[in-house]
Enzyme design. Structure first.
Site, PDB file in Angstrom:
ATOM      1  N   ASP A 165       7.022  49.794  -4.823  1.00 44.80           N
ATOM      2  CA  ASP A 165       7.519  51.167  -4.789  1.00 44.80           C
ATOM      3  C   ASP A 165       7.150  51.892  -3.486  1.00 44.80           C
ATOM      4  O   ASP A 165       6.569  52.970  -3.521  1.00 44.80           O
ATOM      5  CB  ASP A 165       6.924  51.887  -6.012  1.00 44.80           C
ATOM      6  CG  ASP A 165       7.400  53.314  -6.152  1.00 44.80           C
ATOM      7  OD1 ASP A 165       8.580  53.566  -5.847  1.00 44.80           O
ATOM      8  OD2 ASP A 165       6.608  54.177  -6.565  1.00 44.80           O
ATOM      9  N   GLU A 417      -1.020  44.968  -9.637  1.00 41.61           N
ATOM     10  CA  GLU A 417       0.035  44.847 -10.645  1.00 41.61           C
ATOM     11  C   GLU A 417       0.775  43.517 -10.565  1.00 41.61           C
ATOM     12  O   GLU A 417       2.012  43.476 -10.553  1.00 41.61           O
ATOM     13  CB  GLU A 417       1.010  46.022 -10.556  1.00 41.61           C
ATOM     14  CG  GLU A 417       0.338  47.358 -10.803  1.00 41.61           C
ATOM     15  CD  GLU A 417       1.316  48.499 -11.083  1.00 41.61           C
ATOM     16  OE1 GLU A 417       2.520  48.318 -10.888  1.00 41.61           O
ATOM     17  OE2 GLU A 417       0.855  49.573 -11.518  1.00 41.61           O
ATOM     18  N   TYR A 473      -0.176  55.153 -16.740  1.00 41.47           N
ATOM     19  CA  TYR A 473       0.593  56.395 -16.594  1.00 41.47           C
ATOM     20  C   TYR A 473       0.931  57.004 -17.948  1.00 41.47           C
ATOM     21  O   TYR A 473       2.076  57.371 -18.201  1.00 41.47           O
ATOM     22  CB  TYR A 473       1.855  56.105 -15.772  1.00 41.47           C
ATOM     23  CG  TYR A 473       1.548  55.827 -14.314  1.00 41.47           C
ATOM     24  CD1 TYR A 473       1.483  56.866 -13.397  1.00 41.47           C
ATOM     25  CD2 TYR A 473       1.283  54.530 -13.862  1.00 41.47           C
ATOM     26  CE1 TYR A 473       1.186  56.629 -12.056  1.00 41.47           C
ATOM     27  CE2 TYR A 473       0.987  54.287 -12.526  1.00 41.47           C
ATOM     28  CZ  TYR A 473       0.936  55.336 -11.625  1.00 41.47           C
ATOM     29  OH  TYR A 473       0.630  55.098 -10.310  1.00 41.47           O
ATOM     30  N   GLU A 510      -5.014  53.931 -10.634  1.00 40.66           N
ATOM     31  CA  GLU A 510      -3.829  54.792 -10.456  1.00 40.66           C
ATOM     32  C   GLU A 510      -3.576  55.575 -11.733  1.00 40.66           C
ATOM     33  O   GLU A 510      -3.568  55.004 -12.826  1.00 40.66           O
ATOM     34  CB  GLU A 510      -2.563  53.959 -10.180  1.00 40.66           C
ATOM     35  CG  GLU A 510      -2.473  53.377  -8.798  1.00 40.66           C
ATOM     36  CD  GLU A 510      -1.159  52.630  -8.549  1.00 40.66           C
ATOM     37  OE1 GLU A 510      -0.151  52.962  -9.194  1.00 40.66           O
ATOM     38  OE2 GLU A 510      -1.176  51.712  -7.714  1.00 40.66           O
TER      39      GLU A 510
END
Ligand code: BDP
Length: 604
Positions: A165, A417, A473, A510
């Site tokens: 990303d 990830e 998230y 994160e």
């Protein structure tokens, strides 16, 4: 690998400036463009990403080779010296030619490489041509997807989608230097500082290349304090030095000694090099992350090397401002998401006392998940298809070789990830974690950062690593807009991890919410500044309940550029600062929290 510096025996020329630049439609190497001076070029800044400053879609979105060229003149004083061309980073692959002759190639866009140039030739002028390729696929790090399609009326359309990303900025993105050493020279220095109860102990190892082995060379080692006082001396290629009245390197309170190595031949000075060194210990013990034997709490960010205009290009002013902003907020650390950052930034972090988690460019190592599109498919295992393993070993080796002596580096991150929930992850990562441990003279802890699918039930790599690093998230991608539910889900996941890995420290590497600066609502709503602040708050309430929770790195320090896709409106907006480094409301909220949390003993 030593960073190029001036010393009594060494010189450095910065080759930054305006270079010639040209896109290649695929014919350049076949037609041997390197044989002649490039024609039909445009001026290009080096270092910089070429994408934005070219001011055309063709340049911005180019896939394949680009050509850079410059002519240098070697000053007469460097005649008879050893001349080394050092490329700070060429993203992602490079071939180097000097006067039309191939001299080096390198794979990997975020680590330096060097090539020795002949210096005894009578020719003062040299033409340096660098062909840089920006293609990312299942054998590169970071990982991308390369596709070609015949489209009626257009012809061949080439697509190169990042499996990550951030915008695939490329080019000669870090400083290019020409440096000199004498013919007999110091090749590398390895330093292991130890903090003892009554002072410090420095083990050192110097490697040299000597013109003739018969001659009597002597290596002298000195340790010099910040006042320039010699505090310890040694002789020989390796040894130990003890220091009394030690000043430690502490987070946000850095003290750097200088390790000076010198090769002497009788009374004659042959070569000398100075490496900064901070004395600090790092250890994971009893669910804690200890720096100088005290439990440390990570407060800070996942970052990017990203700024307007230069893209991922080296920008010293931005680096200075970013570290100052972090200090203003009470942050003490960051992770080099998702690739090793410039050496200049690492040296600055040493000096500013900012703690760094040093990450490889292994991002997107998951062929069933795309962080760019959020898509999840389940085909064959990533691990039976991916071709990154050998390159992954190379970047680990090279990253540790480059960064091993930095006081700021307290942990290595082997990947971000990856498909750690899939069968085969353990087998892929075990040798890589072992390699990291074997290569690091300072035995720093190791982590592999995981994503939401790597649940306590499915994760295959937790037993390999020292610290669990979570990108989660809840309240954004999961339970969007439902912060109350998000809080429950996050707490449940952390509790499940405590059960699976009792006593293993964990941190949030994160967590974040896209936020458009200037968007406000009375009722906190996604994308508003109020929502970002509330999102962070509920996360913190959960973190504060877990005794083995050792830190929080917000995603992201600043807004950053990504590729175009339906999830991103002009880039990723999870920054606590805008891309121009203006604070969103969350910056002030985080500042309140972090200035109230001590760097040490937060959880005890
Ligand atoms: C994670 C990635 C990071 C992304 C972030 C996001 O590690 O690179 O930018 O999520 O979606 O998947 O904002």
């Amino acid at each position: 690998m030593l960073y190029p510096i001036f010393t009594e025996t060494r010189g450095v020329l910065n080759l930054g400036g305006i270079w010639e630049f040209k896109l290649d439609d695929g014919r350049g190497l076949k037609d041997k463009w390197f044989e002649q001076k490039l024609t039909d070029t445009i001026p290009m800044a080096v270092p910089a990403s070429f994408n934005d400053i070219g001011v055309s879609g063709e340049i911005k979105n180019h896939v394949g080779d680009v050509w850079y060229e410059t002519e240098i003149t070697i000053p007469k004083v460097y005649k008879n010296e050893r001349l080394v061309l050092r490329i700070g980073a060429a993203t992602h692959k490079a071939s180097v030619y000097v006067d039309g002759v191939f001299v080096a190639e390198h794979k990997g866009g975020f680590l330096p490489f060097e090539v020795e140039l002949s210096s005894d030739s009578e020719k003062a002028k040299r033409r340096i041509t660098i062909v840089v390729n920006n293609i990312i696929d299942d054998s590169t790090l970071p990982v991308g997807v390369y596709e070609e399609e015949e489209v009626e009326g257009i012809g061949k359309v080439v697509r190169n989608m990042p499996n990550f990303d951030f915008f695939n900025y490329a080019g000669l993105q870090r400083p290019i230097k020409l440096y000199t050493t004498p013919r007999s020279y110091i090749k590398d220095i390895e330093l292991v500082p130890q903090v003892t109860t009554d002072g410090g102990l420095l083990s050192y190892r110097v490697s040299t290349v000597l013109e003739s082995v018969e001659e009597d060379y002597l290596v002298v080692a000195q340790l010099i304090d910040e006042e320039g006082k010699n505090v310890a001396t040694g002789e020989g290629l390796q040894g130990e030095m003890s220091v009394s009245d030690l000043r430690r390197w502490e987070p946000l309170n850095a003290y750097l000694y200088t390790f000076k190595a010198t090769i002497m031949k009788g009374e004659q000075l042959i070569d000398t090099y100075e490496e900064p060194i901070g004395f600090r210990s790092v250890e994971v013990r009893d669910g804690k992350f200890l720096i100088n034997d005290k439990p440390f709490y990570f407060k800070g960010f996942g970052k990017h090397e990203d700024s307007p205009i230069a893209g991922r290009g080296f920008n010293e002013a931005v680096n200075v401002m970013d570290l100052r902003l972090m200090k203003w907020m009470g942050a003490n650390s960051f992770r080099t998401a998702h690739y090793p950052y410039s050496e200049e930034l690492m040296r600055l972090a040493d000096r500013e006392g900012i703690v760094v988690i040093d990450e490889t460019p292994a991002v997107g190592v998951h062929l069933n998940f795309s962080a760019a599109s959020g898509g999840f498919t389940k085909e064959d295992s990533t691990w039976s298809r991916i071709k990154t393993f050998d390159h992954h070993k190379d970047v680990l080796n090279d990253m540790i070789a480059r960064d091993k002596n930095h006081a700021c580096v307290v942990m290595w991150s082997v990947a971000n990830e990856a498909a750690t929930e899939e069968e085969g992850a353990y087998e892929y990562f075990k040798p890589l974690v072992e390699l990291t441990r074997e290569r690091d003279p300072q035995s720093r802890p190791v982590m592999i950062v995981t994503f939401i699918k790597s649940t306590p039930e499915l994760d295959k790599i937790a037993d390999l690593i020292d610290v669990l690093g979570f990108n989660r998230y809840y309240g954004w991608y999961e339970n969007s807009g439902e912060l109350d539910v998000a809080k429950v889900r996050l707490a449940a996941e952390l509790a499940a991890w405590e059960k699976r890995c009792p006593g293993k420290p964990m941190m949030m590497t994160e967590y974040g919410a896209d936020t458009i600066a200037g968007y406000h609502e009375i009722v906190p709503t996604m994308f508003t500044e109020e929502y970002q602040s509330d999102y962070l708050k509920i996360n913190h309430e959960v973190f504060d309940q877990v005794p083995t929770f050792i830190g929080e790195h917000v995603w992201n320090f600043a807004d950053f550029a990504t590729s175009q896709n339906v999830r991103r409106v002009n880039g990723n907006k999870k920054g606590v600062f805008t891309r121009e480094r203006k604070p969103k409301n969350a910056a002030h909220e985080l500042r309140k929290r972090w200035t109230a949390i001590d760097d040490f003993y937060y959880k005890t």
